[in-house]
Scaffold this motif. Structure first.
Motif, PDB file in Angstrom:
ATOM      1  N   ALA B  76     111.769  48.999 144.574  1.00 49.39           N
ATOM      2  CA  ALA B  76     112.336  50.736 145.043  1.00 49.39           C
ATOM      3  C   ALA B  76     113.437  50.714 143.714  1.00 49.39           C
ATOM      4  CB  ALA B  76     113.308  50.607 146.344  1.00 49.39           C
ATOM      5  N   LEU B  77     114.344  49.879 143.277  1.00 49.50           N
ATOM      6  CA  LEU B  77     115.406  50.053 142.302  1.00 49.50           C
ATOM      7  C   LEU B  77     114.722  50.295 141.156  1.00 49.50           C
ATOM      8  CD1 LEU B  77     118.253  47.477 142.898  1.00 49.50           C
ATOM      9  CD2 LEU B  77     117.941  49.895 143.951  1.00 49.50           C
ATOM     10  N   GLY B  78     113.828  49.473 140.743  1.00 44.28           N
ATOM     11  CA  GLY B  78     112.807  49.551 139.505  1.00 44.28           C
ATOM     12  C   GLY B  78     112.245  50.784 139.225  1.00 44.28           C
ATOM     13  N   PHE B  79     111.545  51.345 140.230  1.00 46.33           N
ATOM     14  CA  PHE B  79     110.927  52.597 140.591  1.00 46.33           C
ATOM     15  C   PHE B  79     111.805  53.897 140.112  1.00 46.33           C
ATOM     16  CE2 PHE B  79     109.697  56.283 142.975  1.00 46.33           C
ATOM     17  CZ  PHE B  79     108.668  56.999 142.207  1.00 46.33           C
ATOM     18  N   LEU B  80     112.997  53.810 140.648  1.00 49.58           N
ATOM     19  CA  LEU B  80     114.033  55.102 140.496  1.00 49.58           C
ATOM     20  C   LEU B  80     114.754  55.063 139.319  1.00 49.58           C
ATOM     21  CD1 LEU B  80     115.763  54.867 144.071  1.00 49.58           C
ATOM     22  CD2 LEU B  80     114.182  56.527 143.526  1.00 49.58           C
ATOM     23  N   CYS B 143     109.599  44.846 137.469  1.00 46.29           N
ATOM     24  CA  CYS B 143     109.223  46.039 138.002  1.00 46.29           C
ATOM     25  C   CYS B 143     109.646  47.223 137.136  1.00 46.29           C
ATOM     26  CB  CYS B 143     110.095  46.096 139.455  1.00 46.29           C
ATOM     27  SG  CYS B 143     109.405  44.675 140.708  1.00 46.29           S
ATOM     28  N   PHE B 144     110.587  47.352 136.695  1.00 47.39           N
ATOM     29  CA  PHE B 144     111.149  48.538 136.097  1.00 47.39           C
ATOM     30  C   PHE B 144     110.106  48.701 134.879  1.00 47.39           C
ATOM     31  CE2 PHE B 144     113.345  50.073 131.998  1.00 47.39           C
ATOM     32  CZ  PHE B 144     113.454  51.239 132.329  1.00 47.39           C
ATOM     33  N   ALA B 145     110.080  47.850 133.885  1.00 51.37           N
ATOM     34  CA  ALA B 145     109.008  47.854 132.933  1.00 51.37           C
ATOM     35  C   ALA B 145     107.772  48.184 133.304  1.00 51.37           C
ATOM     36  CB  ALA B 145     109.120  46.494 131.945  1.00 51.37           C
ATOM     37  N   ILE B 146     106.946  47.611 134.255  1.00 52.31           N
ATOM     38  CA  ILE B 146     105.778  48.111 134.423  1.00 52.31           C
ATOM     39  C   ILE B 146     105.698  49.358 135.007  1.00 52.31           C
ATOM     40  CG2 ILE B 146     104.008  47.613 136.554  1.00 52.31           C
ATOM     41  CD1 ILE B 146     104.583  44.509 136.289  1.00 52.31           C
ATOM     42  N   ILE B 147     106.599  49.944 135.892  1.00 47.08           N
ATOM     43  CA  ILE B 147     106.557  51.085 136.600  1.00 47.08           C
ATOM     44  C   ILE B 147     106.898  52.161 135.366  1.00 47.08           C
ATOM     45  CG2 ILE B 147     107.252  52.952 138.234  1.00 47.08           C
ATOM     46  CD1 ILE B 147     107.850  50.147 139.796  1.00 47.08           C
ATOM     47  N   TYR B 148     107.956  51.763 134.214  1.00 45.30           N
ATOM     48  CA  TYR B 148     108.039  52.828 133.302  1.00 45.30           C
ATOM     49  C   TYR B 148     107.309  52.874 132.246  1.00 45.30           C
ATOM     50  CZ  TYR B 148     111.141  54.685 129.446  1.00 45.30           C
ATOM     51  OH  TYR B 148     111.376  55.391 128.633  1.00 45.30           O
ATOM     52  N   ALA B 149     106.306  51.782 132.004  1.00 41.63           N
ATOM     53  CA  ALA B 149     105.058  52.114 131.183  1.00 41.63           C
ATOM     54  C   ALA B 149     103.919  52.931 131.674  1.00 41.63           C
ATOM     55  CB  ALA B 149     104.491  50.544 131.037  1.00 41.63           C
ATOM     56  N   MET B 151     104.439  55.559 133.606  1.00 41.23           N
ATOM     57  CA  MET B 151     104.817  56.994 133.898  1.00 41.23           C
ATOM     58  C   MET B 151     104.373  58.024 132.518  1.00 41.23           C
ATOM     59  SD  MET B 151     107.880  57.676 135.949  1.00 41.23           S
ATOM     60  CE  MET B 151     108.325  56.661 137.348  1.00 41.23           C
ATOM     61  N   GLY B 152     103.465  58.587 133.006  1.00 40.33           N
ATOM     62  CA  GLY B 152     102.490  59.230 131.984  1.00 40.33           C
ATOM     63  C   GLY B 152     102.985  60.701 132.043  1.00 40.33           C
ATOM     64  N   ALA B 153     102.107  61.723 131.225  1.00 39.01           N
ATOM     65  CA  ALA B 153     102.335  63.148 131.477  1.00 39.01           C
ATOM     66  C   ALA B 153     101.340  63.445 132.397  1.00 39.01           C
ATOM     67  CB  ALA B 153     101.792  64.004 129.942  1.00 39.01           C
ATOM     68  N   GLN B 154     100.442  62.998 132.671  1.00 37.22           N
ATOM     69  CA  GLN B 154      99.567  63.346 133.967  1.00 37.22           C
ATOM     70  C   GLN B 154     100.337  63.520 135.129  1.00 37.22           C
ATOM     71  OE1 GLN B 154      97.226  59.985 135.093  1.00 37.22           O
ATOM     72  NE2 GLN B 154      95.725  61.372 136.504  1.00 37.22           N
ATOM     73  N   GLN B 155     101.261  62.582 135.554  1.00 41.72           N
ATOM     74  CA  GLN B 155     102.079  62.745 136.834  1.00 41.72           C
ATOM     75  C   GLN B 155     103.042  63.793 136.582  1.00 41.72           C
ATOM     76  OE1 GLN B 155     102.758  59.599 135.452  1.00 41.72           O
ATOM     77  NE2 GLN B 155     100.736  58.529 136.474  1.00 41.72           N
ATOM     78  N   GLN B 156     103.539  63.924 135.429  1.00 43.95           N
ATOM     79  CA  GLN B 156     104.707  64.953 135.084  1.00 43.95           C
ATOM     80  C   GLN B 156     103.994  66.444 135.524  1.00 43.95           C
ATOM     81  OE1 GLN B 156     106.384  64.210 131.394  1.00 43.95           O
ATOM     82  NE2 GLN B 156     108.443  65.317 132.061  1.00 43.95           N
ATOM     83  N   ASN B 157     102.768  66.624 135.082  1.00 44.43           N
ATOM     84  CA  ASN B 157     102.177  68.046 135.462  1.00 44.43           C
ATOM     85  C   ASN B 157     102.021  68.324 136.759  1.00 44.43           C
ATOM     86  OD1 ASN B 157     101.971  68.621 132.636  1.00 44.43           O
ATOM     87  ND2 ASN B 157      99.996  67.837 132.623  1.00 44.43           N
ATOM     88  N   LEU B 181     101.769  56.901 141.236  1.00 44.92           N
ATOM     89  CA  LEU B 181     101.974  55.367 140.643  1.00 44.92           C
ATOM     90  C   LEU B 181     101.699  54.187 141.614  1.00 44.92           C
ATOM     91  CD1 LEU B 181     105.289  56.442 138.788  1.00 44.92           C
ATOM     92  CD2 LEU B 181     102.966  55.869 137.639  1.00 44.92           C
ATOM     93  N   ALA B 182     101.075  54.314 142.683  1.00 43.84           N
ATOM     94  CA  ALA B 182     100.854  53.439 143.390  1.00 43.84           C
ATOM     95  C   ALA B 182     100.186  52.221 142.868  1.00 43.84           C
ATOM     96  CB  ALA B 182      99.999  53.715 144.547  1.00 43.84           C
ATOM     97  N   PRO B 183      99.239  52.191 141.771  1.00 42.31           N
ATOM     98  CA  PRO B 183      98.772  50.932 141.600  1.00 42.31           C
ATOM     99  C   PRO B 183      99.993  50.057 140.546  1.00 42.31           C
ATOM    100  CG  PRO B 183      97.166  52.741 140.862  1.00 42.31           C
ATOM    101  CD  PRO B 183      98.401  53.284 141.395  1.00 42.31           C
TER     102      PRO B 183
END
Lengths: 282, 256
Positions: B76-80, B143-149, B151-157, B181-183
């Motif tokens: 949760a913290l890493g995702f936020l 968790c932060f590194a995996i989720i941050y990596a 995060m792409g433009a696709q979700q941003q749109n 980002l569930a996976p």
């Protein structure tokens, strides 16, 4: 994203940042301060004393532990790379495509055994009545069981087992990323298999290897369990000495100073391979 | 001969890799009380033995609580934080990323030692909570590194579209970003569960009466080789392997 949203951005990042500061940065600073404190009997005296570091420099058994840690770690790192590279190579280039993922998965599955359990499992194999000794005696190769457990050989074996799996994974990832055109071009230009490997593939995969080796170094030199279970108390590594200070003597200042020294060793290793390190590629 | 060499190496490597695990599992079915050759099983008595041992089942339960709890908090913290750093222009973003990743470079022993000293200074007692706090510290960077990596433009749109359609920020995060980002979130969660479930040194330093499974196994180890240890070790291995295989099937198969 408009700037007015900045507060929201801070708000979302805040919990993770606060957690890291409160439970990682603050303890770290306390540890640094603790390494400069002293013990007067059992009471802690804060101060700016270098006496803990002087004690480290002074005591032969601590020097010995630093040396043992370095020797074991360097041996393990070198052996693991040398054993893992061919394995990753075979899985990447010899195993048929459709079996590749399975072969890789199988090659690193025991990686997920709990590490206390993994060390214990090696003890089963290497003990006096263990699998290796029994097998060798049944084959008539040795008459008496040989001492394998509670030696450096056992520690190194346990470590190498773990890191071969880790490195196979990282080196494999590097090898398959490599376009086959590089190898084809080298072959077309007349290089034999060895020359292709030595002059083309190896230099191209070097960053991956160094990154894996650095990771091995960091994890190996800081580990307490493997040397404690497999190596026993015949020769101590730095983490073992730290745990002795905590357990028997509750000497937090000296333990902290040793932890700082341990971090110094990791920093040195980092500087030594910084040129090739790609930590973002792990 | 040269053609066979790679296959011989492969077989030898697999023997080396599976030797300890094989010995562990095989002798967990040992009939006698020493887990060494000759094998005189199969017998399930040691499994019965450990499952009726309250200390062990308590430790097993404690481990599960700490693993799932700390993994959930770290995710949760890493995702936020990943969302904040990927979607907002914040001054000092590089520094914050560095700070969040920093615990990865420090050995667990040092993380545990530092926390132990702070807790002692504050006069706080050791419990499963303190071990959980330590496990969040080591899993948060991953968790932060995996989720941050991921995060792409696709979700941003998709996020922009949702905002245009009147979604507020909480709805965007919970209904758009998190499901997309569930996976990555699942991968981070499973990895954290496995790492925490296995972790020894922080749990050893930061617990006292309620201990986790690796610590319990450690204390059993002092009395030497025993088929009970084989049985409990095999069970732990089974849990980890199940988690890894679930991850493989649920997360990575879909991508392939």
């Amino acid at each position: 994203m408009p700037l007015r949203d900045r507060t929201l951005g801070w708000g979302l990042a805040a919990p993770a940042l606060l957690w890291t500061v409160a439970f990682f940065v603050v303890p770290f600073v306390v540890m640094g301060a603790m390494s400069l404190a002293t013990l007067d009997g059992r009471t802690l005296v804060w101060g700016l004393s270098l006496s803990n570091y002087a004690e480290i420099a002074d005591k032969a058994y601590i020097w010995r532990a630093i040396l043992v840690s370095l020797e074991i770690t360097l041996t393990v790192t070198a052996l693991s790379v040398l054993l893992a590279y061919p394995l990753a190579w075979i899985i990447a280039f010899r195993v048929p495509q459709r079996w590749q993922r399975l072969a890789l998965l199988l090659a690193i599955l025991p990686f997920w055994t709990s590490y206390v359990v993994r060390s214990y499992a090696w003890l089963l194999v290497l003990a006096r009545e263990g699998v290796v000794n029994q097998t060798l005696m049944t084959l008539g190769l040795i008459a008496e069981p040989i001492t394998l457990a509670n030696t450096r050989i056992a520690t190194v074996t346990g470590f190498v087992h773990f890191f071969v799996m880790l490195l196979t994974l990282t080196i494999f990832a590097n090898l398959v990323q490599l376009s086959p055109n590089y190898r084809r071009a080298a072959m077309d230009l007349g290089a034999n298999a060895f020359q292709t490997f030595w002059h083309v593939v190896l230099p191209l995969t070097l960053p991956g290897i160094v990154t894996g080796a650095f990771l091995t170094f960091v994890l190996c030199i800081g580990d307490y369990i493997t040397p404690q279970i497999l190596g026993g108390n015949n020769e101590l590594t730095v983490p073992q000495v730290i745990m002795v200070q905590l357990g028997r003597r509750a000497d937090f200042p000296l333990a902290s100073a040793l932890a700082i020294v341990l971090m110094g060793l990791v920093t040195l290793a980092y500087l030594a391979c910084a040129r090739w390190l790609r930590l973002d590629r792990i | 001969m040269m053609r066979a060499a790679p296959w011989l190496y492969l077989v030898a490597a697999f023997v080396f890799i599976y030797l300890p695990v094989g010995a562990l599992v095989l002798f967990s079915f040992q009939g006698g009380s020493l887990p060494v050759p000759p094998f005189d099983g199969p017998s399930l008595q040691w499994y019965g033995d450990i499952l009726s041992d309250d200390d062990l089942t308590d430790a097993l339960r404690n481990s599960l609580i700490v693993a799932v709890g700390s993994a959930a908090v770290a995710c949760a913290l890493g995702f936020l934080a990943a969302y904040a750093l990927a979607r907002f222009v914040l001054p000092g973003a590089a520094l914050m990323r560095g700070l969040l990743i920093a615990p990865l470079t420090v050995s667990y022993l040092i993380v545990g030692l530092g926390l132990l000293m702070v807790l002692q200074r504050l006069g706080l007692g050791l419990s499963l909570w303190t071990a959980g706090i330590g496990h969040v510290v080591i899993n948060l960077p991953l968790c932060f590194a995996i989720i941050y990596a991921s995060m792409g433009a696709q979700q941003q749109n998709a996020e922009r579209a949702a905002r245009d359609l009147g979604a507020n920020e909480a709805q965007v995060i919970l209904l758009i970003t998190a499901p997309m980002l569930a996976p990555a979130i699942l991968a981070a969660f499973f990895l954290s569960v496995t790492l925490s479930w296995d972790e020894f040194i922080i749990a050893f330093l930061l617990t006292r009466f309620d201990i986790t499974l690796p610590v319990e196994i450690w204390s059993m180890l002092r009395s030497g080789l025993s088929p009970r240890l084989n049985a409990i070790g095999s069970l732990v291995f089974l849990v980890s392997v199940t988690a890894v295989l679930l991850l493989e099937i649920l997360v990575f198969r879909k991508r392939a």
